[in-house]
Design an enzyme around this catalytic site. Structure first.
Site, mmCIF file in Angstrom:
data_model
loop_
_atom_site.group_PDB
_atom_site.id
_atom_site.type_symbol
_atom_site.label_atom_id
_atom_site.label_comp_id
_atom_site.label_asym_id
_atom_site.label_seq_id
_atom_site.Cartn_x
_atom_site.Cartn_y
_atom_site.Cartn_z
ATOM 1 N N LYS A 74 -61.255 -24.564 35.050
ATOM 2 C CA LYS A 74 -60.212 -24.290 33.564
ATOM 3 C C LYS A 74 -61.044 -23.332 32.466
ATOM 4 O O LYS A 74 -61.774 -22.798 32.899
ATOM 5 C CB LYS A 74 -61.474 -26.471 33.111
ATOM 6 C CG LYS A 74 -60.047 -26.051 31.751
ATOM 7 C CD LYS A 74 -59.012 -26.842 31.970
ATOM 8 C CE LYS A 74 -58.255 -26.669 30.726
ATOM 9 N NZ LYS A 74 -57.330 -25.939 30.251
ATOM 10 N N LYS A 98 -70.012 -23.615 30.255
ATOM 11 C CA LYS A 98 -69.145 -24.040 29.686
ATOM 12 C C LYS A 98 -68.597 -25.655 29.960
ATOM 13 O O LYS A 98 -69.011 -26.134 28.489
ATOM 14 C CB LYS A 98 -68.125 -23.615 28.108
ATOM 15 C CG LYS A 98 -68.003 -24.208 27.349
ATOM 16 C CD LYS A 98 -66.557 -23.291 26.251
ATOM 17 C CE LYS A 98 -66.654 -21.777 26.540
ATOM 18 N NZ LYS A 98 -65.292 -21.181 25.815
ATOM 19 N N LYS A 110 -60.379 -17.616 34.279
ATOM 20 C CA LYS A 110 -59.641 -17.224 32.594
ATOM 21 C C LYS A 110 -58.258 -16.606 33.139
ATOM 22 O O LYS A 110 -58.606 -16.291 34.679
ATOM 23 C CB LYS A 110 -60.464 -16.801 32.767
ATOM 24 C CG LYS A 110 -60.463 -16.527 30.491
ATOM 25 C CD LYS A 110 -60.991 -17.412 29.802
ATOM 26 C CE LYS A 110 -61.054 -16.820 28.401
ATOM 27 N NZ LYS A 110 -61.650 -18.182 27.812
ATOM 28 N N THR A 194 -61.910 -25.977 18.625
ATOM 29 C CA THR A 194 -63.138 -25.582 18.397
ATOM 30 C C THR A 194 -63.303 -25.015 17.715
ATOM 31 O O THR A 194 -65.217 -25.212 17.548
ATOM 32 C CB THR A 194 -61.950 -23.856 19.112
ATOM 33 O OG1 THR A 194 -61.448 -24.334 20.974
ATOM 34 C CG2 THR A 194 -62.560 -22.932 19.432
ATOM 35 N N ASN A 225 -57.536 -19.055 15.215
ATOM 36 C CA ASN A 225 -57.581 -20.418 14.826
ATOM 37 C C ASN A 225 -58.466 -21.012 14.900
ATOM 38 O O ASN A 225 -59.391 -21.692 14.290
ATOM 39 C CB ASN A 225 -57.190 -20.748 16.722
ATOM 40 C CG ASN A 225 -56.409 -21.907 16.757
ATOM 41 O OD1 ASN A 225 -58.154 -22.634 16.886
ATOM 42 N ND2 ASN A 225 -56.110 -22.693 17.124
ATOM 43 N N SER A 362 -59.449 -30.369 25.412
ATOM 44 C CA SER A 362 -58.274 -30.366 27.002
ATOM 45 C C SER A 362 -58.813 -31.245 27.966
ATOM 46 O O SER A 362 -58.004 -31.338 28.353
ATOM 47 C CB SER A 362 -58.479 -28.153 27.556
ATOM 48 O OG SER A 362 -58.167 -27.535 26.644
HETATM 49 N N1 GLU Z 1 -60.070 -20.668 25.279
HETATM 50 C C1 GLU Z 1 -60.604 -20.878 25.862
HETATM 51 C C2 GLU Z 1 -62.041 -21.246 25.959
HETATM 52 O O1 GLU Z 1 -62.228 -19.973 25.622
HETATM 53 C C3 GLU Z 1 -60.199 -23.063 25.720
HETATM 54 C C4 GLU Z 1 -60.719 -22.958 27.282
HETATM 55 C C5 GLU Z 1 -59.897 -24.672 27.524
HETATM 56 O O2 GLU Z 1 -59.013 -25.120 26.315
HETATM 57 O O3 GLU Z 1 -59.468 -24.421 28.871
HETATM 58 O O4 GLU Z 1 -63.250 -21.719 25.648
#
Ligand code: GLU
Length: 436
Positions: A74, A98, A110, A194, A225, A362
């Site tokens: 994810k 995370k 990613k 976030t 954002n 998410s």
């Molecule tokens: N890009 C965000 C992060 O770095 C969200 C990632 C997601 O929702 O999968 O945590």
């Protein structure tokens, strides 16, 4: 990625250094740790895009599936000129940690495309987004790897990618990507998640330290954002946001800014201006122009880097004055700076906790897509609040117990959880055991 001193940093090598240091404070088996030092798979793609003037440009993109022991990989997709394989690998590793910190059943991944999205028209952006999804489609999926927004990508980009993926598979697959527009299966509360998650963390600190918000000053680096929403939530509670910046530079005002006014101009004109709106009347307010580097060194109570990685390095770490640093960006502090900040008594709330609100919601979106049962915004906020507060308290307690810093404590929690999942598939210790 280059930092304020202009030195190129190998972000992934730095991420590995930190992983190794933190592992000493975790019960993770050495074999499990060895697996976490190498991504499961990396895909590099070339994306030919027909530009508006009829010419062709070929962009380079990546998708990294870092680890999927605890669930499908994810993590977001970033559009930025400085994207590199090393950066995407580091970001994917941090996603792995995370998702473990907040305890959602995902691994880490990613993606990124090397592009300056501001130089593209909307149609070019759509062609690029669909083209990227076409190239990675066989590498992602609701049970395999689930992308989302990141720097310079948003709900509309996710919508295009979801649509492209569904066309390719011939079935509607909303759970392949999160952060989608609400009418296409997005979740309420995902857009500000976030910033909201970081805000809930700050509320925990407020409670512990019995703050009066009107006496607390805040500087926010990055007005995208996450930066906008965390600034706005704090502003609504009476915190004084005295400095904000974007990629062009920053503005500083000791009396604080009216954040809704700044957001209005920024989102209309892409400019950061020191303004105050009264209805439709716009007034300029006194402020000082500062650089991004100066913003980091301001004498404020809370510093929130919410832009890119490698902003606080060995070079400027000793000049950071804020006693509390909330990492809303991914990787804003280099590993070499950790010790300096710690010696100076600065509480650093690490990215893998502070900005985990996005991936948490998410997860809610993915669950809603798979069950077809859609939640109210209140339900999203309540569950997010519960998770962020619980994990903050757990990590805070572990930090005190082990007399360490909050990053090490958070890595410890994450590595224990990932380590348990890997151990459940068997390690040398298990296979060498006598069955008796
Ligand atoms: N890009 C965000 C992060 O770095 C969200 C990632 C997601 O929702 O999968 O945590």
């Amino acid at each position: 990625m280059s930092n304020p001193t202009g030195n190129a940093t190998d972000v992934f090598a730095d991420a590995l250094r930190r992983l190794d240091t933190a592992a000493e404070y975790s019960s993770i088996d050495p074999e499990a740790l060895a697996r976490l030092r190498v991504p499961r798979a990396i895909l590099e793609v070339g994306i030919p895009v027909r530009m508006d003037d009829g010419s062709q440009q070929v962009f380079t993109g990546y998708r990294v599936r870092y680890d999927d022991t605890r669930g499908p990989a994810k993590g977001g997709i970033r559009y930025h000129p400085l994207v590199s394989a090393s950066e995407v690998k580091a970001l994917a590793m941090w996603m792995t940690l995370k998702t473990a910190v907040v305890g959602v059943p995902f691994g880490g991944g990613k993606g990124g495309v090397i592009v300056d999205p501001k130089s593209l028209s909307r149609l070019e952006l759509e062609r690029l987004s669909r083209g990227y999804m076409r190239q990675i489609a066989r590498f992602v999926g609701p049970n395999l790897d689930v992308p989302a927004p990141d720097v310079y990508t948003n709900a509309m980009v996710m919508g295009w990618m979801f649509d492209e993926y569904s066309r390719m598979t011939g079935s509607r697959e909303p759970a392949v990507i999160t952060g989608k527009p609400i009418p296409l299966g997005g979740s309420l509360g995902r857009e500000d998640a976030t910033g909201r998650g970081a805000y809930y963390v700050i509320k925990e600190i407020e409670r512990q330290r019995k703050w009066d918000p009107s006496k607390i000053t805040v500087a926010v680096q990055g007005f995208g954002n996450a930066g906008q929403f965390v600034a706005d939530f704090l502003f609504q509670d009476g915190y004084k946001i005295v400095a904000v910046s974007d990629s062009q530079g920053g503005i500083y005002r000791p009396q604080g800014f009216d954040i809704p006014s700044l957001r209005q101009v920024k989102n209309q004109s892409r400019q950061l201006e020191a303004v105050y709106f009264e209805g439709s009347v716009r007034e300029f307010v006194d402020s000082e122009h500062i650089t991004n580097e100066q913003l980091l060194e301001l004498d404020v109570d809370i510093l929130i880097p919410a832009a890119l990685e490698s902003q606080i390095t060995l070079e400027n770490a000793a000049r950071i004055k804020a006693p509390i640093l909330i990492e809303v960006a991914n990787g804003p502090v280099e590993s070499a700076a950790d010790e300096v900040l710690r010696q100076n008594g600065i509480l650093v709330v690490p990215d893998i906790l502070a900005n985990a609100g996005g991936v948490t919601v998410s997860y809610f979106e993915w669950v809603q897509n798979r069950t077809g049962d859609y939640w109210t915004e209140r339900a999203v906020h309540d569950r997010l609040h519960e998770i962020m507060s619980r994990e903050y308290q757990l990590i805070h307690a572990r930090m005190e117990q082990h007399d360490t810093d909050m990053r090490t404590a958070a890595y410890g929690v994450a590595l224990d959880r990932i380590g348990e999942a890997i151990a459940a598939t068997g390690t040398q210790r298990y296979f060498n055991e006598d069955d008796g």
